[in-house]
Design an enzyme around this catalytic site. Sequence first.
Site, short mmCIF file in Angstrom:
data_model
loop_
_atom_site.label_atom_id
_atom_site.label_comp_id
_atom_site.label_asym_id
_atom_site.label_seq_id
_atom_site.Cartn_x
_atom_site.Cartn_y
_atom_site.Cartn_z
N GLY A 13 0.79 -1.23 0.00
CA GLY A 13 0.00 0.00 0.00
C GLY A 13 0.82 1.28 0.00
O GLY A 13 0.30 2.33 0.36
N SER A 14 2.07 1.22 -0.47
CA SER A 14 2.87 2.45 -0.47
C SER A 14 2.33 3.46 -1.48
O SER A 14 2.42 4.67 -1.26
CB SER A 14 4.35 2.15 -0.73
OG SER A 14 4.55 1.72 -2.05
N ASN A 15 1.75 2.98 -2.58
CA ASN A 15 1.14 3.92 -3.53
C ASN A 15 -0.10 4.57 -2.95
O ASN A 15 -0.31 5.77 -3.13
CB ASN A 15 0.83 3.22 -4.86
CG ASN A 15 2.07 3.15 -5.74
OD1 ASN A 15 2.51 4.16 -6.28
ND2 ASN A 15 2.66 1.97 -5.83
N MET A 93 -3.19 -7.16 -7.61
CA MET A 93 -2.54 -8.14 -8.47
C MET A 93 -3.55 -9.07 -9.15
O MET A 93 -3.43 -10.30 -9.10
CB MET A 93 -1.50 -8.93 -7.67
CG MET A 93 -0.46 -8.04 -7.00
SD MET A 93 0.33 -6.85 -8.13
CE MET A 93 1.48 -7.94 -8.93
N ARG A 94 -4.52 -8.46 -9.79
CA ARG A 94 -5.56 -9.21 -10.52
C ARG A 94 -5.94 -8.48 -11.78
O ARG A 94 -5.83 -7.26 -11.85
CB ARG A 94 -6.84 -9.30 -9.68
CG ARG A 94 -6.77 -10.31 -8.63
CD ARG A 94 -8.03 -10.34 -7.80
NE ARG A 94 -7.77 -11.24 -6.70
CZ ARG A 94 -7.98 -12.54 -6.74
NH1 ARG A 94 -8.55 -13.09 -7.79
NH2 ARG A 94 -7.67 -13.31 -5.72
N ILE A 95 -6.44 -9.26 -12.73
CA ILE A 95 -6.98 -8.66 -13.95
C ILE A 95 -8.42 -8.24 -13.66
O ILE A 95 -9.21 -9.04 -13.15
CB ILE A 95 -7.01 -9.71 -15.10
CG1 ILE A 95 -5.67 -10.45 -15.22
CG2 ILE A 95 -7.47 -9.07 -16.40
CD1 ILE A 95 -4.61 -9.70 -15.93
N ASN A 110 -4.58 2.50 -13.27
CA ASN A 110 -3.63 1.50 -12.73
C ASN A 110 -2.23 2.09 -12.76
O ASN A 110 -1.92 2.94 -13.58
CB ASN A 110 -3.67 0.24 -13.60
CG ASN A 110 -2.73 -0.84 -13.09
OD1 ASN A 110 -2.68 -1.12 -11.90
ND2 ASN A 110 -1.95 -1.44 -13.98
N HIS A 112 1.74 0.75 -13.13
CA HIS A 112 2.50 -0.44 -13.52
C HIS A 112 3.99 -0.11 -13.40
O HIS A 112 4.43 0.94 -13.86
CB HIS A 112 2.14 -0.83 -14.96
CG HIS A 112 2.82 -2.09 -15.38
ND1 HIS A 112 2.41 -3.33 -14.93
CD2 HIS A 112 3.91 -2.30 -16.15
CE1 HIS A 112 3.22 -4.25 -15.44
NE2 HIS A 112 4.13 -3.65 -16.17
C1 GAR Z 1 3.92 -1.32 -7.22
O1 GAR Z 1 5.27 -1.31 -7.59
C2 GAR Z 1 3.02 -1.41 -8.43
O2 GAR Z 1 3.52 -0.73 -9.53
C3 GAR Z 1 3.00 -2.90 -8.66
O3 GAR Z 1 2.92 -3.46 -7.38
C4 GAR Z 1 3.58 -2.60 -6.45
C5 GAR Z 1 2.63 -2.33 -5.30
O4 GAR Z 1 3.27 -1.63 -4.28
N1 GAR Z 1 1.89 -3.27 -9.47
C6 GAR Z 1 1.94 -4.25 -10.37
O5 GAR Z 1 2.92 -4.95 -10.54
C7 GAR Z 1 0.65 -4.46 -11.15
N2 GAR Z 1 0.87 -5.31 -12.26
P1 GAR Z 1 2.44 -0.94 -3.11
O6 GAR Z 1 1.46 -1.99 -2.56
O7 GAR Z 1 3.45 -0.58 -2.09
O8 GAR Z 1 1.72 0.25 -3.66
#
Ligand code: GAR
Length: 205
Positions: A13-15, A93-95, A110, A112
């Site tokens: 959840g850092s984003n 992490m799902r479509i 999203n 990526h």
């Molecule tokens: C992030 O790096 C995001 O770009 C990636 O998962 C990480 C989640 O980090 N997403 C994917 O790979 C989607 N295909 P977070 O939980 O700390 O935000």
Amino acid sequence: MKLKLAVLGSGAGSNMQSIVDAIEAGTLDAEIVCVLADVPGAKILERAARHNIPAQYLSCAPFKTKLEGEAEENYIRVMKEAGADTVVLAGFMRIVKPGLLAAFPNRVLNIHPALLPAFPGLHSWKQALDYGCRVAGCTVHFVDAGTDSGPIIVQRCVPVEPGDTPETLHARIQVQEHLAYPEALRLLAAGRLTIEGRRVLIDGR
Ligand code: GAR
């Protein structure tokens, strides 16, 4: 217009945190109305609770890699009931499938961890490293029916340094992710984005 965000995640959840920080700093006109995770006990839920954001685990069973059927209906219902107008996939992490896209037309974003269209799918930073790329980065895009294929809003790049490991490269990319997502949402909130075919125009340009 103030965005009402539903944030979907599976991990740290850092984003989501970077979006919360931007809102709390007054630099993003938005409110996170709910956080949903498909993994019980995901750290994103803990982070949300710390900021008094309604957060819950919502099962996606019986599917392992997609959000469809009854689970999709549950997600849509909870997000609508919370008043969400925009869905933010933040490490989810799902479509996602056409049902969710139809419920929030042109309002599912999203992030990526690669410079799309290079390296869609999983562990993209490792794919870039293994490929021998000199630059890597991240992309915020509108979600369409494909995988990591929708119109691009923001991209930010980082150098690949000698001696990088997948972990050090991912960490460098994440610093940029935490700038890119608030930046993309700021443009959306300001009504500055128009989708024209594959391209996203900013202020009509
Ligand atoms: C992030 O790096 C995001 O770009 C990636 O998962 C990480 C989640 O980090 N997403 C994917 O790979 C989607 N295909 P977070 O939980 O700390 O935000």
